[in-house]
Design a protein around this motif. Structure first.
Motif, mmCIF file in Angstrom:
data_model
loop_
_atom_site.group_PDB
_atom_site.id
_atom_site.type_symbol
_atom_site.label_atom_id
_atom_site.label_comp_id
_atom_site.label_asym_id
_atom_site.label_seq_id
_atom_site.Cartn_x
_atom_site.Cartn_y
_atom_site.Cartn_z
ATOM 1 N N VAL A 186 6.466 -32.815 21.365
ATOM 2 C CA VAL A 186 7.907 -33.037 21.532
ATOM 3 C C VAL A 186 8.437 -33.902 20.394
ATOM 4 C CG1 VAL A 186 9.711 -33.987 23.036
ATOM 5 C CG2 VAL A 186 7.712 -32.851 24.034
ATOM 6 N N LEU B 251 9.549 -28.719 28.691
ATOM 7 C CA LEU B 251 10.254 -30.002 28.625
ATOM 8 C C LEU B 251 11.526 -29.907 29.457
ATOM 9 C CD1 LEU B 251 10.554 -32.859 27.410
ATOM 10 C CD2 LEU B 251 11.743 -31.800 25.466
ATOM 11 N N PRO C 297 9.792 -38.913 25.933
ATOM 12 C CA PRO C 297 8.791 -37.839 25.796
ATOM 13 C C PRO C 297 8.344 -37.559 24.368
ATOM 14 C CG PRO C 297 10.980 -36.889 25.977
ATOM 15 C CD PRO C 297 11.161 -38.390 26.053
ATOM 16 N N TYR D 51 12.461 -37.786 31.775
ATOM 17 C CA TYR D 51 12.165 -36.443 31.288
ATOM 18 C C TYR D 51 10.867 -35.963 31.952
ATOM 19 C CZ TYR D 51 15.632 -37.300 27.646
ATOM 20 O OH TYR D 51 16.800 -37.581 26.981
ATOM 21 N N CYS E 242 3.213 -30.615 25.236
ATOM 22 C CA CYS E 242 3.510 -29.934 26.494
ATOM 23 C C CYS E 242 3.944 -28.504 26.204
ATOM 24 C CB CYS E 242 4.613 -30.669 27.262
ATOM 25 S SG CYS E 242 6.215 -30.628 26.440
ATOM 26 N N VAL F 127 7.739 -33.865 31.471
ATOM 27 C CA VAL F 127 6.911 -33.243 30.439
ATOM 28 C C VAL F 127 5.780 -32.523 31.156
ATOM 29 C CG1 VAL F 127 5.616 -33.640 28.316
ATOM 30 C CG2 VAL F 127 7.500 -35.171 28.921
#
Length: 483
Positions: free
Chosen positions: A108, A156, A148, A138, A153, A140
């Motif tokens: 991210v 998101l 994040p 957030y 990930c 994730v």
């Protein structure tokens, strides 16, 4: 004569418009230089400002002009711009979620987060304007994170608390200052300025509810883990109690005096004297029990409505307790009334702001909670409001970040939390976005044209080579045939 460095803030309340000027000191304290109030009730309040919302643009503009003229006379310096508090009954918060699917194990970036913010900002609500956004956690993949950036990930999810106001009210507020010819340095959400001025970091972190009981409205702000979780404005306030008392056949002015003198948010039944009569004036009286029932009945309604605005998920997590402020919080035994209804024992009444304020003004030194919001707005100011500054945008302290009144707003990250874009700033932001879009389209067209030209060159080159190869091949065949 006042110094040439000062901040000017204006609060448009239901009963009055307040203007204040102050000078910030390097130690963080504030010297109040001037305070001016204009009662909107003296100017047909029902048609000017109702429950913190502007209804009559021209008359409100006249009041604002009077405020500026009086402040200018006291400061002996022209005012270039002002900070404005945005509040009123139509303000509410609503949650929104924006999701972005990513390739597996994508890291991210900050750009991804800003993209989520911009997507949320572009969400449309019928007849509503997004004033500000409070980012929540957030998600994730399956984990919740405050930041994040840098985490890998494949999904998101951004959770946001959008603070809305009816577009009509938002435009009316902007139009008032345009009509009065007053430049706005920055608009700021009044409830957030108040919260930053009366709440402690511990209260915000551990979870608390700030309840500001004003004249015509009651504002509820809920915090947890230093994040705003809920913001709601109830169209009920202490003036409703006054009007109920006035139903006992008396003028509102007398009812207000009786409320201040005898009013109690909670009275034990054993302490009620059924034979006691309360004096309205030298000739008239009212039964004590009837008076108590009227006051407590309306107060109970305000408390119940305020408690109902606190999300169920946080009702049992308010470790910081409930903090009461505003003029309505001065009523006797109001803490006991809240304890009885909410069963939360930790109740604090914020009579004054956390800042060090130096002032000779009686209203400020009364420390009764009624000046907390305007002082909070004053504390938010960073740009010098005196008109004789060469640049007009100089930050009073180099350690602070200037709130550039002419900045463009393309994402949530481009604004201070709590800051509300004026219509002019929104137009500038939209124009900037349009220019960027056109520039991107121009660059894309140029790149496409360049690629097409390159492809054409390659086609020509390939054509020449192919022709040469075919000629050589044909010549080879002829030689073989001849031999």
């Amino acid at each position: 004569m006042a110094g040439k460095d000062f901040i000017v803030a204006i609060e448009l309340g239901s009963s009055k418009i307040t203007g204040i000027a102050g000078k910030k000191n390097s130690d963080g304290s504030i010297n109040v230089l001037a305070v001016v109030k204009e009662s909107v009730k003296d100017n047909a309040a029902t048609s000017i400002i109702r429950k913190g919302v502007v209804y009559n643009i021209d008359k409100t503009a006249q009041c604002l002009t009077t405020i500026i003229n009086k402040l200018t006379a006291q400061l002996k310096t022209e005012i270039a711009q002002v900070y404005v508090g945005v509040g009123g009954q139509s303000i509410r918060s609503i949650r929104n979620t924006i999701t972005k699917e990513l390739p597996v194990d994508t890291k991210v970036t900050q750009d991804m987060v800003i993209e989520l913010m911009d997507s949320n900002r572009s969400t449309k609500y019928p007849n509503q304007e997004i004033l500000d956004v409070a980012p929540q956690e957030y998600r994730v993949d399956t984990q919740l994170q405050l930041d994040p950036v840098g985490i890998q990930c494949s999904r998101l999810e951004g959770n946001f608390l959008n603070i809305l106001e009816r577009q009509t009210f938002y435009k009316n507020l902007n139009k008032c200052f345009e009509t009065a010819g007053i430049n706005v340095a920055e608009m700021y959400l009044a409830p957030l300025a108040l919260a930053d001025s009366v709440l402690t970091e511990t209260e915000k972190r551990s979870g608390c509810a700030l309840i500001d009981i004003g004249a015509d409205t009651t504002t509820v702000s809920v915090y947890s883990k230093n994040i705003l979780r809920q913001l709601a404005v109830i169209p009920l306030g202490s003036s409703n109690i006054t009007k109920d008392i006035a139903s006992l056949q008396m003028e509102e002015e007398d009812a207000e005096k009786m409320k201040i003198k005898y009013g109690s948010a909670y009275t034990n039944n054993d302490d009620i004297d059924n034979t006691l009569m309360l004096s309205i004036d030298e000739e008239r009286q009212v039964e004590s029990r009837k008076f108590i029932e009227i006051v407590e009945g309306r107060m109970d309604e305000i408390i119940e409505n305020a408690w109902h605005q606190i999300p169920q998920a946080y009702c049992d997590k308010l470790l910081g307790g409930i903090i009461l402020t505003g003029g309505g919080a001065n009523m006797k035994n109001i803490d006991k009334a809240f304890i009885n209804h909410t069963h939360i024992d930790k109740i604090r009444i914020a009579k004054f702001v956390n800042h060090t304020i130096n002032s000779n003004n009686e209203d400020i030194n009364a420390k009764n909670g009624m000046m907390n919001t305007i002082l909070g707005l004053l504390a938010k100011g960073e740009i010098n409001c005196a008109s004789d500054e060469a640049d007009g945008q100089r930050d009073l302290f180099s350690t602070q970040h200037p709130a550039d009144s002419g900045r463009t707003i393309s994402s949530v990250s481009g604004m201070r939390p709590g800051s509300v874009p004026t219509e002019e700033q929104k137009r500038q932001a939209e124009e900037e976005i349009r220019r960027k879009r056109e520039e991107e389209e121009r660059i894309a067209r140029e790149r496409e044209a360049e690629l097409e030209a390159q492809r054409e060159r390659e086609r020509k080159e390939n054509s020449i080579i192919n022709k040469g190869l075919r000629w050589i091949k044909n010549m080879g065949k002829k030689i073989v045939e001849e031999e």
